[in-house]
Motif scaffolding. Structure first.
Motif, mmCIF file in Angstrom:
data_model
loop_
_atom_site.group_PDB
_atom_site.id
_atom_site.type_symbol
_atom_site.label_atom_id
_atom_site.label_comp_id
_atom_site.label_asym_id
_atom_site.label_seq_id
_atom_site.Cartn_x
_atom_site.Cartn_y
_atom_site.Cartn_z
ATOM 1 N N GLY A 36 45.520 42.402 40.857
ATOM 2 C CA GLY A 36 45.143 43.795 40.877
ATOM 3 C C GLY A 36 44.673 44.344 42.287
ATOM 4 O O GLY A 36 44.540 45.539 42.188
ATOM 5 N N TYR A 37 44.626 43.358 43.186
ATOM 6 C CA TYR A 37 44.330 43.878 44.522
ATOM 7 C C TYR A 37 45.646 44.232 45.445
ATOM 8 O O TYR A 37 46.641 43.492 45.214
ATOM 9 C CB TYR A 37 43.470 43.203 45.154
ATOM 10 N N GLN A 38 45.445 45.315 46.313
ATOM 11 C CA GLN A 38 46.543 45.399 47.236
ATOM 12 C C GLN A 38 46.765 44.101 48.340
ATOM 13 O O GLN A 38 48.031 44.060 48.476
ATOM 14 C CB GLN A 38 45.994 46.688 48.087
ATOM 15 N N ARG A 39 45.753 43.599 48.660
ATOM 16 C CA ARG A 39 46.193 42.676 49.580
ATOM 17 C C ARG A 39 45.326 41.170 49.035
ATOM 18 O O ARG A 39 44.087 41.147 48.418
ATOM 19 C CB ARG A 39 45.481 42.973 51.029
ATOM 20 N N ILE A 40 46.025 40.008 48.929
ATOM 21 C CA ILE A 40 45.551 38.790 48.681
ATOM 22 C C ILE A 40 45.428 37.857 50.052
ATOM 23 O O ILE A 40 46.483 37.507 50.555
ATOM 24 C CB ILE A 40 46.161 38.157 47.540
ATOM 25 N N LEU A 41 44.482 37.489 50.353
ATOM 26 C CA LEU A 41 44.305 36.460 51.408
ATOM 27 C C LEU A 41 43.935 35.277 50.945
ATOM 28 O O LEU A 41 42.775 35.041 50.372
ATOM 29 C CB LEU A 41 43.540 36.943 52.697
#
Length: 381
Positions: A310-315
């Motif tokens: 659901g998040y724009q970016r995944i680190l």
């Protein structure tokens, strides 16, 4: 850990790891991995040794995986830090010379830092008491070390149960309390590369960061400079204590730490369940644009996978490229890999640490940052 040590073959071993990582990431159209090398010797800041007795005399011993009957007796360990190697034989000779220190001693554990501190834990198959304290205090002063004694149900701490590490990350020094028995990255030089890479690829953000599995705050501290606020979560009580100490030690004021597992975080954020540990924390007030995960070897569980989608970016930092690839097989449906890296934390083994930055398909980091800066509470860097 293994006992192989082959500096002459280091470049070939590293290239094999790079090829293996590229092969695992190839189905996801990942770019070429950035590769961060390790020193070829004296890179490991912690080590533990069983003692093997021959004719009543103790020796440091290591074993091949799966074989605890045929010891490899050693006096030095080239992969261990110089401080560990300096201490190994003087420490063992002192224990051999004094029955209060050496009787029924079966294991010695070392934890050192890039700054030169050393904490040594002596483990016994017998009770230890005040008499041991007196002998151990003299030894600690003689060798300029911190010393802990352990026996069944007992832990005797002479001075403190942690070392203080200093890590340089993109021009700033961060200070860390690293506790005996707690998890720390074993390769300090490569850890600095990991932290610098994560901070750099995170970029400057006007929104907030959600961090799962924060441990002692290793990544939390450098990443806190790249976001408006950070909500960091960790389940281990000892890690939470160290993380809180490290947040205070570095005077970081935009991090909130909560003791929750990743599954509990998922339940809290999706409204499935309320937690008393979240009292006073307004989850709705956060504007999470990025989620950072550094999971155990098993990778992300299915519920957490659904959450991070659901998040724009995944680190994502991974200690197991196989489970990273398995997780990417699902994440690739919604996100694309835009950066990746190989961190050679464990030379001369097949283990490797890797990192990927994923962005939601159709997401523009530049436009998102500008939009966040215009939102109420947004903080342009």
């Amino acid at each position: 850990m293994g006992t192989a040590f082959d500096p002459a073959g280091y470049d070939q071993q590293l290239e094999e790891k790079r090829q293996r990582l590229m092969s695992l990431l190839q189905p996801f159209a990942a770019p070429e991995p950035e590769v961060f090398t390790s020193p070829r010797e004296h890179f490991r800041l912690r080590a533990e040794f069983r003692l093997w007795y021959e004719q009543g005399q103790p020796h440091y011993a290591m074993f091949e995986p799966g074989d605890n009957r045929r010891p490899i007796l050693i006096e030095q360990l080239p992969i261990a830090s110089k401080r560990i190697n300096e201490l190994m034989m003087p420490l063992l000779e002192a224990c051999k010379a004094d029955p209060l220190l050496g009787r029924k001693l079966f294991q010695i554990e070392f934890l050192t830092t890039l700054t030169g501190e050393a904490l040594v834990t002596l483990c016994y198959h017998r009770p230890i008491d005040e008499e041991w304290d007196a002998a151990a205090t003299a030894l600690a002063q003689q060798l300029d070390i911190l010393l802990i004694g352990r026996s069944r149900g007992r832990k005797r701490v002479l001075q403190r149960d942690h070392v203080l590490e200093a890590l340089s990350v993109n021009g700033r020094t961060w200070h860390y309390q690293q506790t005996e028995g707690g998890f720390t990255q074993p390769n300090g030089q490569v850890n600095q590369h990991m932290l610098a890479w994560a901070q750099e690829v995170a970029g400057d953000n006007a929104d907030d960061l959600l961090e799962l599995y924060c441990g002692n705050g290793n990544f939390t501290l450098p990443l806190s400079t790249r976001f408006r606020r950070v909500l960091a979560t960790e389940l281990s009580k000892s890690s939470v204590r160290s993380a809180l100490e490290n947040i205070a030690l570095n005077q970081v004021d935009n991090v909130t730490l909560v003791r929750l597992s990743s599954e509990e975080v998922t339940q809290a954020l999706t409204g499935v369940r309320e937690f008393r540990r979240l009292q006073g924390i307004d989850l709705s007030g956060y504007d999470f644009g990025t989620v950072f995960v550094d999971p155990p070897r098993a990778g992300l569980d299915p519920a957490t996978l659904e959450l991070v989608k659901g998040y724009q970016r995944i680190l994502y930092i991974s200690c197991n490229p196989q489970t990273l690839a398995a997780n990417l097989d699902e994440l690739h449906e919604t996100h694309r890999v835009v950066r990746c890296a190989l961190f050679d934390q464990f030379p001369y083994t097949h283990h490797m640490e890797s990192g990927v930055l994923l962005e939601r398909r159709g997401f523009s980091a530049a436009s998102s940052t500008a939009a966040a800066a215009r939102r109420p509470g947004g903080r342009p860097e």
